[in-house]
Write an enzyme that holds these catalytic residues in place. Sequence first.
Site, short mmCIF file in Angstrom:
data_model
loop_
_atom_site.label_atom_id
_atom_site.label_comp_id
_atom_site.label_asym_id
_atom_site.label_seq_id
_atom_site.Cartn_x
_atom_site.Cartn_y
_atom_site.Cartn_z
N HIS A 264 0.83 -1.21 0.00
CA HIS A 264 0.00 0.00 0.00
C HIS A 264 0.88 1.26 0.00
CE1 HIS A 264 -3.67 2.32 1.17
NE2 HIS A 264 -2.76 3.12 1.68
N GLU A 265 1.78 1.34 0.96
CA GLU A 265 2.61 2.55 1.06
C GLU A 265 3.55 2.67 -0.14
OE1 GLU A 265 1.61 4.72 3.05
OE2 GLU A 265 0.42 3.47 4.41
N HIS A 268 1.72 4.45 -2.79
CA HIS A 268 1.82 5.91 -2.60
C HIS A 268 3.20 6.40 -3.04
CE1 HIS A 268 -1.88 6.79 -0.44
NE2 HIS A 268 -1.65 5.89 0.50
N GLU A 294 -4.55 7.95 -3.01
CA GLU A 294 -5.07 6.68 -2.48
C GLU A 294 -5.42 5.71 -3.61
OE1 GLU A 294 -4.68 6.35 0.60
OE2 GLU A 294 -5.70 4.46 1.01
ZN ZN Z 1 -3.07 5.21 1.84
#
Ligand code: ZN
Length: 509
Positions: A264-265, A268, A294
């Site tokens: 997830h990170e 980003h 996001e």
């Molecule tokens: Zn996030």
Amino acid sequence: MPPMSDYESLLARLAELGHLGHAAALLGWDQQCYMPHGGALARANAMGAMGKLLHERFTDDETGRLLSNAEAEGAEEGSDQALTLRAVRRDYDKSVKLPTALVSSLARETALAHEIWVKARQENSFAQFAPTLEKLLGLSRDVADHLGHGGCRYDALLDQYEPGMTTAQVATVFAEVRDGLLPLMEIIREGEPVDNSCLKRGFDDKTQLQFAEYIAKKLGFDFERGRQDMAVHPFCQGLHRTDVRITTRVETHWLPGALMGTIHEAGHGMYEQGFDPKDDDTPLSGAASLAFHESQSRLWENIIGRSRTFWNVFYPGLQHHFPGVLADVDVHQFYRAINHVEPSLVRVEADEVTYCLHIFLRFELEQELVAGTLAVKDIPEAWSAKMEQYLGITPPSDALGCLQDVHWSGAMFGYFPTYALGTMLSAQLFEKALASDSTIEPGLVRGDYAPLLGWLRTNVHQPGRRYLPGELTERICGEPLSAKPLIRYLHSKYREIYVAEHRDRKRIL
Ligand code: ZN
């Protein structure tokens, strides 16, 4: 050398502010990763001073003069110069509405609040955090009033994170998502149960981090221009396109925590690393909005990281990293386990199907808090009632309820909706990517993520801040933000996982 034009002087001034912003962001990153608790007050003062300096320099008359003169010099419509001036004008007009004292006190109070929240969460005591939250809400209402709104303060706060989007628009698209999710949850409840106990076996912490970083690298996160550290509440802090910090936390008995959190990170992070190098140190280098941010993290975490093709590629490697731990679990069982759907207490660990429900809860509570129709002291009770309504479960503690997220300690009211908007956008962008580039899908099958990352670079990352999020969505997808792709994606994926008739076993294995 000819003298600098006012546009060039403006860019030089903003580049310097960007460097100062870089330094300020590093203070925030360090606070969450390495600073000793004792440093909290001094750090709050330092961050308050930086916030004040940045705000004063950005909003002073000289910036306004250069901006107006540069606008008067004129620029070709649609050119980078015109788009830069439009972005700066938007930022400037917003910033000058906020008094420096308010900005500085927000920076200082939120830095203090972070420590208070961490302690309150550790000690499971909402009462310890409540007075701080009250103060931050007051400051946020002030911010909304200074920014201006047509009667709905939440609109002004939301616009800080998702420019151009209103509370009413969010409520409309959220209702579409909810209406699409409820029948699917019914199908899942009645479907074949999924056993995810294999994810709760003991996984060596250090190996978890090594494997997670190996995956992040495979997907395209560049560790030459980024690094990963540990934090209480994982986040990504881009200091610059060439220096992007991601963070994670690790739990021995919950494999998805560090692994899916890192993906997830890294999603980003790849956005931050993907801004156009020619925009470095200019106002165009940045994310279009938080929903766009996001969309990138959730695309990589869920649409890729929880896909069958992904685990067909990486499951043997996972088994190899943890010798014996998953020896009796085949890839098909693992794929079902990693996609197990169950209403749960903690947003960041929620499955794809129930995730948005956590956001709807926060969106509704925040509107009431900002409007003053919900008192701070009543939050734990209101939180439990909404958990019951949306997910059918009640938190056993504040730590697992209203204290779980860092956002309110940062006075980030209006931020939460962007998580669900980004989730919708992730499915919409992915549909578009597959339809417009035929090399992406075969790449995913063989574990080559360059075609997908390349498409995202060109279409999502490199435009940076040239367009408002609504404009960028239209430019990429040819239509406005829609709940339909997300609902289509979730229905097709989870019917197959939960309903035997929808499954062709041969295709899965
Ligand atoms: Zn996030």
